[in-house]
Scaffold this active site. Structure first.
Site, PDB file in Angstrom:
ATOM      1  NE  ARG A  43      -2.831   0.562   3.453  1.00 24.15           N
ATOM      2  CZ  ARG A  43      -2.304   1.104   4.564  1.00 24.15           C
ATOM      3  NH1 ARG A  43      -1.853   2.348   4.553  1.00 24.15           N
ATOM      4  NH2 ARG A  43      -2.227   0.407   5.681  1.00 24.15           N
ATOM      5  CE1 TYR A  95     -15.991  11.457 -16.235  1.00 19.66           C
ATOM      6  CE2 TYR A  95     -15.056  11.455 -14.035  1.00 19.66           C
ATOM      7  CZ  TYR A  95     -15.678  10.793 -15.072  1.00 19.66           C
ATOM      8  OH  TYR A  95     -15.988   9.465 -14.929  1.00 19.66           O
ATOM      9  CG  ASP A 167      -8.795  15.467 -15.806  1.00 17.77           C
ATOM     10  OD1 ASP A 167      -8.144  14.823 -16.647  1.00 17.77           O
ATOM     11  OD2 ASP A 167      -9.807  15.020 -15.237  1.00 17.77           O
ATOM     12  CE  LYS A 192     -11.691   7.093 -18.643  1.00 20.73           C
ATOM     13  NZ  LYS A 192     -11.975   8.448 -18.207  1.00 20.73           N
TER      14      LYS A 192
HETATM   15  C1  LIG Z   1     -12.496   9.072 -17.096  1.00 15.99           C
HETATM   16  C2  LIG Z   1     -12.102  10.422 -16.623  1.00 15.99           C
HETATM   17  C3  LIG Z   1     -11.868  10.669 -15.265  1.00 15.99           C
HETATM   18  C4  LIG Z   1     -12.075   9.606 -14.199  1.00 15.99           C
HETATM   19  O1  LIG Z   1     -11.197   8.548 -14.337  1.00 15.99           O
HETATM   20  P1  LIG Z   1     -11.552   7.056 -13.802  1.00 15.99           P
HETATM   21  O2  LIG Z   1     -10.328   6.284 -14.158  1.00 15.99           O
HETATM   22  O3  LIG Z   1     -12.786   6.626 -14.511  1.00 15.99           O
HETATM   23  O4  LIG Z   1     -11.770   7.171 -12.334  1.00 15.99           O
HETATM   24  C5  LIG Z   1     -11.466  11.939 -14.886  1.00 15.99           C
HETATM   25  N1  LIG Z   1     -11.317  12.920 -15.798  1.00 15.99           N
HETATM   26  C6  LIG Z   1     -11.545  12.725 -17.119  1.00 15.99           C
HETATM   27  C7  LIG Z   1     -11.347  13.847 -18.069  1.00 15.99           C
HETATM   28  C8  LIG Z   1     -11.940  11.468 -17.573  1.00 15.99           C
HETATM   29  O5  LIG Z   1     -12.188  11.282 -18.877  1.00 15.99           O
END
Ligand SMILES: *Cc1c(COP(=O)(O)O)cnc(C)c1O
Length: 368
Positions: A43, A95, A167, A192
């Site tokens: 962890r 988001y 982000d 992603k």
């Molecule tokens: C998918 C996404 C998130 C969240 O990510 P997870 O891996 O689903 O928790 C945050 N910001 C953006 C722009 C995203 O596309």
């Protein structure tokens, strides 16, 4: 080194014991004490996770990286480094998961927030308070693909003694080196493009300094415990090696599909920053090396029409998420529920790496 080289070389010299060219997966939760104290408990730290964090920090050009079990856990890791009474400024189209985190949870803990249109710089300036500690931008934004001028927002943040967090999930470190433009903290959902194969969830924070704020977030990682497994770290490392080449395909396909859809009579608006018609095109040209593989379209005929199109595609799978090798399509507003600000006729499209002719043909038959 160029980013293609970093993506392949970073974080790899990890196993002097066996000479393995690629780092092994360390699944052990615990480690023998007295071994120079390198690792104690997974962890807190783990060799595979360490290799991943070294790689992600180099890829982003940052001072350090902190990984999590999802993108949302990474975002929470940043916001939980703030205190009750602190004020944050968020983009009004952030988001929806981040919006929910701030409005439904952190506001109960005394975090104060203002939502503004981050493309409206005077509005951002006007929202600054003496207690503002963090500006949170998302560019391109999900799912409207609004483009925020990172350098301009960084100046506003720094003039008032606040940090800028970006982000950058939809752009990846490859297309948009946000730290170079003045961001202090960058977050990616590694679920992603970084993972790139829709087979893991993960998130990362990268910072431009290993300062006290970094240490707070590192603490949140170990104490909150929302950490990625050794196996997911290894999968993610495997994905990162091909990121630069995958992104070329995503960008090329994204642009061609956007151009096709822009001229289609069944569609009234295409949101893709590579199109000259996009309001953020000039800023995107300035801060992005290419325009990515995400686009949103608004179809004629409202929500029902949008739903039908998403139901008729054969190659584009009707599913949430994005950034994998396979193409996805999603009727977004119903997924976001009551608090959604997404237009009801909007389809979010993750353009994959199939041949562009097949993708265009699939969309054409779905819209016919
Ligand atoms: C998918 C996404 C998130 C969240 O990510 P997870 O891996 O689903 O928790 C945050 N910001 C953006 C722009 C995203 O596309």
């Amino acid at each position: 080194m160029k980013i293609e080289t970093i993506a392949i070389q970073a974080g790899r010299n990890q196993d002097p014991a066996t000479g393995a060219v690629m780092p092994p997966i360390h699944l052990s939760s615990t480690f023998i004490r007295g071994n120079d104290g390198d690792y104690v408990y997974s962890r807190i730290d783990n060799p595979t996770r360490h290799a991943l964090e070294v790689t992600l920090a180099q890829l982003e050009g940052g001072a350090g990286a902190i990984t999590f079990g999802s993108g949302m856990a990474a975002v929470a890791g940043v916001f939980q480094a703030l205190s009750a009474g602190d004020h944050v400024i968020l983009a009004d189209d952030t988001y929806f998961g981040v919006r929910e985190l701030v409005t439904k949870q952190l506001s109960r803990w005394g975090l104060e927030y203002t939502m503004v249109d981050m493309t409206d710089l005077p509005a951002v300036k006007a929202a600054i308070r003496p207690t503002t500690r963090l500006l949170w931008a998302e560019t391109p934004s999900n799912p409207m693909l609004k483009i925020t001028d990172i350098a301009a927002i960084a100046d506003i943040a720094h003039e008032s003694g606040a940090r800028l967090g970006v982000d950058g999930t939809w752009a990846t470190p490859l297309l948009q080196p946000a730290l170079e433009y003045g961001a202090d903290v960058v977050v990616h959902s590694t679920t992603k493009y970084l993972g790139g194969h829709s087979d893991l969830t993960g998130g990362v924070i990268v910072t431009n300094e290993q300062d006290s704020f970094f240490e707070e977030m590192r603490f949140n990682q170990g104490i909150g415990g929302g950490v990625p497994s050794g196996f997911d770290c290894w999968l993610l490392l495997r994905g990162i090696r091909t990121l630069p080449y995958r992104m070329r395909g995503h960008c090329a396909n994204g642009m061609k599909l956007a151009q096709f859809l822009e001229d289609h009579p069944a569609i009234h608006t295409v949101h893709y920053p590579g199109l000259e018609s996009h309001p953020g095109h000039d800023v995107a040209k300035k801060q992005m090396k290419d325009f990515g593989g995400m686009l949103s379209v608004q179809v004629n005929g409202g929500g029902e029409a949008a739903d039908k199109v998403a139901g008729r595609t054969k190659i584009f799978a009707r599913a949430t998420s994005l950034g994998g090798v396979e193409s996805l399509i999603e009727h977004r507003a119903p997924v976001e529920g009551d608090t959604t600000q997404t237009p009801i006729d909007l389809l979010r499209v993750s353009v994959g790496l199939e041949h562009i002719d097949d993708l265009i043909e699939d969309f054409a038959q779905a819209l016919a």
